[in-house]
Scaffold this active site. Structure first.
Site, PDB file in Angstrom:
ATOM      1  N   HIS A 162      25.284  26.434  48.776  1.00 19.51           N
ATOM      2  CA  HIS A 162      24.558  25.187  49.028  1.00 19.51           C
ATOM      3  C   HIS A 162      23.699  24.801  47.817  1.00 19.51           C
ATOM      4  O   HIS A 162      23.603  23.620  47.452  1.00 19.51           O
ATOM      5  CB  HIS A 162      23.688  25.365  50.271  1.00 19.51           C
ATOM      6  CG  HIS A 162      22.812  24.209  50.591  1.00 19.51           C
ATOM      7  ND1 HIS A 162      21.458  24.219  50.328  1.00 19.51           N
ATOM      8  CD2 HIS A 162      23.078  23.005  51.150  1.00 19.51           C
ATOM      9  CE1 HIS A 162      20.922  23.069  50.709  1.00 19.51           C
ATOM     10  NE2 HIS A 162      21.879  22.313  51.211  1.00 19.51           N
TER      11      HIS A 162
ATOM     12  N   GLU B 179      25.893  23.265  45.228  1.00 18.36           N
ATOM     13  CA  GLU B 179      26.277  21.905  45.634  1.00 18.36           C
ATOM     14  C   GLU B 179      25.218  20.890  45.209  1.00 18.36           C
ATOM     15  O   GLU B 179      25.518  19.821  44.684  1.00 18.36           O
ATOM     16  CB  GLU B 179      26.486  21.865  47.146  1.00 18.36           C
ATOM     17  CG  GLU B 179      26.754  20.484  47.717  1.00 18.36           C
ATOM     18  CD  GLU B 179      25.939  20.195  48.953  1.00 18.36           C
ATOM     19  OE1 GLU B 179      25.258  19.151  48.972  1.00 18.36           O
ATOM     20  OE2 GLU B 179      25.973  21.014  49.890  1.00 18.36           O
ATOM     21  N   HIS B 180      23.949  21.234  45.427  1.00 21.95           N
ATOM     22  CA  HIS B 180      22.866  20.358  45.003  1.00 21.95           C
ATOM     23  C   HIS B 180      22.858  20.172  43.486  1.00 21.95           C
ATOM     24  O   HIS B 180      22.685  19.053  42.978  1.00 21.95           O
ATOM     25  CB  HIS B 180      21.517  20.944  45.444  1.00 21.95           C
ATOM     26  CG  HIS B 180      21.114  20.586  46.832  1.00 21.95           C
ATOM     27  ND1 HIS B 180      19.955  19.915  47.132  1.00 21.95           N
ATOM     28  CD2 HIS B 180      21.726  20.809  48.022  1.00 21.95           C
ATOM     29  CE1 HIS B 180      19.856  19.739  48.437  1.00 21.95           C
ATOM     30  NE2 HIS B 180      20.915  20.291  49.012  1.00 21.95           N
TER      31      HIS B 180
ATOM     32  N   GLU C 280      13.710  20.704  52.218  1.00 20.41           N
ATOM     33  CA  GLU C 280      14.745  20.446  53.223  1.00 20.41           C
ATOM     34  C   GLU C 280      14.656  21.468  54.353  1.00 20.41           C
ATOM     35  O   GLU C 280      14.766  21.124  55.535  1.00 20.41           O
ATOM     36  CB  GLU C 280      16.114  20.493  52.549  1.00 20.41           C
ATOM     37  CG  GLU C 280      17.297  20.244  53.470  1.00 20.41           C
ATOM     38  CD  GLU C 280      18.641  20.415  52.768  1.00 20.41           C
ATOM     39  OE1 GLU C 280      19.669  20.136  53.416  1.00 20.41           O
ATOM     40  OE2 GLU C 280      18.665  20.828  51.591  1.00 20.41           O
TER      41      GLU C 280
END
Length: 407
Positions: A47, A50-51, A127
């Protein structure tokens, strides 16, 4: 509309579906590594990467990436799933080359600068903090941990604060170098395009992607954990009940889809009708079924006022017992089949859905299930099939229960 699938000499798989009656094109790049493949000490690594891919490449800054897609009226995004990571964009078909070139740049030449790692770490922690403020997210996180204790399928895809804090530039770059390779990457494109033309463009855009297979073997999950009750000063009491289910390629998957719809998958489902429509005890109540390479999980969720929580839990238990003991009716079977086939057909009306279907199936199955084939599979489900899957899934073991709410 026809599909064309090729594997380039590099090992990259490209799937194209030409759609004559649209003015758009959707392009996706799917990499067969996701949250369940993260090292334990770096949970959230897939993840995190991905960012970072949107923070800039060797030739583009983050703002230039955004400007390139805004300039043509398109959109671009990504998500990390348990078993793959997807990057996608949608834009007018006349600008297909912009999307192809942009995704190729992101997936082959990300900058992964140390300063970007640090700044994006703060974004991801924010987040996670936002999710912690949502009772829905908190209970689903707790349920996953109870369903797959000590296993990556039970971890949050974003990781936790300790593991995200431990990830550094070297870790991310090494992950990218080892995992983002041609043989575990699928580029899927659907829309008003010429197949031969876009295949050539994709080959050029992804030409510098390292060859080889960067995927990781899935580690088997151990036994389920135990039921838990979490105290929280929320306005509602949240309930999740569930157990283990079928893996992705199990022959009973379509029968399970039918049963799940009857139980709590639609507006006419037993749980929705009894808990919301008849008694007005909850606004949100539904059942789901998730499947992975080697295992699956089913669940029932309901959120209600604390004074109704006990009654809601009793109804859920009653409906599960009724399902196990009596199965479903012929009329319920027909309604579920009609819903599954009809919603599937309507869901494939836009280029994004077509792109996602090809990319997801080729990434997870290594093949495409034809649309008519899938419709036939649901239509062929019999009452005997549903009885067998109910016994295998809902009747196989006592479910676990997770609750969150006021003491």
């Amino acid at each position: 509309m026809t599909e064309q699938i090729v594997q380039l000499s590099s090992g990259l798989t490209v799937a194209v579906e030409s759609m004559a009656h649209t003015r758009t094109v959707s392009i996706g790049a799917f990499v067969r590594v996701g949250g369940r493949h993260d090292p334990a000490e770096y949970a959230g690594l897939a993840h995190f990467l991905e960012h970072l891919l949107f923070k800039g490449t060797a030739s583009r800054s983050a703002i230039e990436i955004s400007q390139a897609i805004d300039r043509v009226g398109g959109d671009i995004n990504a998500y990390t799933a348990k078993e793959y990571t997807a990057y996608y964009c949608r834009l007018p078909a006349r600008h297909a080359d912009v999307g192809i070139e942009l995704l190729g740049d992101l997936l082959t030449a990300p900058a992964i600068r140390a300063t970007d790692v640090e700044s994006e770490r703060h974004v991801i922690l924010d987040e996670m903090a936002m999710d912690d403020e949502s009772p829905d997210d908190v209970i689903h996180q707790a349920f996953a941990k109870a369903m797959f204790p000590g296993h990556a399928l039970g971890w949050e895809t974003a990781g936790d604060r300790d593991t995200v804090t431990a990830i550094d530039q070297h870790t991310v770059r090494e992950w990218f170098t080892n995992r983002y390779r041609t043989e575990n990457t699928v580029v899927s494109i659907a829309g008003a395009v010429d197949a031969d033309d876009v295949i050539d463009r994709i080959a050029k855009a992804f030409d510098s992607m390292p060859e080889g297979d960067g995927s990781i073997a899935a580690q088997p999950a151990g036994p389920m954990g135990s039921s838990i009750a979490l105290a929280d000063e929320t306005e509602q009491t949240h309930l999740l009940v569930g157990g283990r289910s079928l893996h992705r390629t199990d022959a009973g998957r379509e029968a399970l889809d039918v049963v799940n719809h009857v139980l709590g998958g639609g507006l006419s489902s037993r749980l929705f009708d009894e808990i919301r429509e008849r008694r007005g005890l909850a606004y949100s109540v539904f059942s789901t079924s998730a499947s992975y390479e080697d295992v699956g999980a089913w669940s029932v969720y309901a959120g209600s006022m604390p004074e109704h929580a006990g009654e809601v839990a009793s109804i859920v238990r009653y409906e599960l017992d009724r399902l196990i003991e009596g199965g479903i009716t012929q009329d319920e079977l027909a309604i579920a089949q009609g819903y599954l086939t009809g919603s599937y057909e309507m869901g494939l009306e836009d280029s994004g859905a077509r792109m996602s279907r090809m990319g997801g199936q080729l990434t997870l199955l290594g093949r495409l299930v034809g649309i008519e084939d899938q419709l036939d599979r649901w239509s062929a489900v019999s009452l005997d099939d549903t009885r067998r899957v109910i016994e295998r899934v809902y009747g196989a073991a006592a479910p676990i229960t997770v609750t969150l709410g006021p003491v």
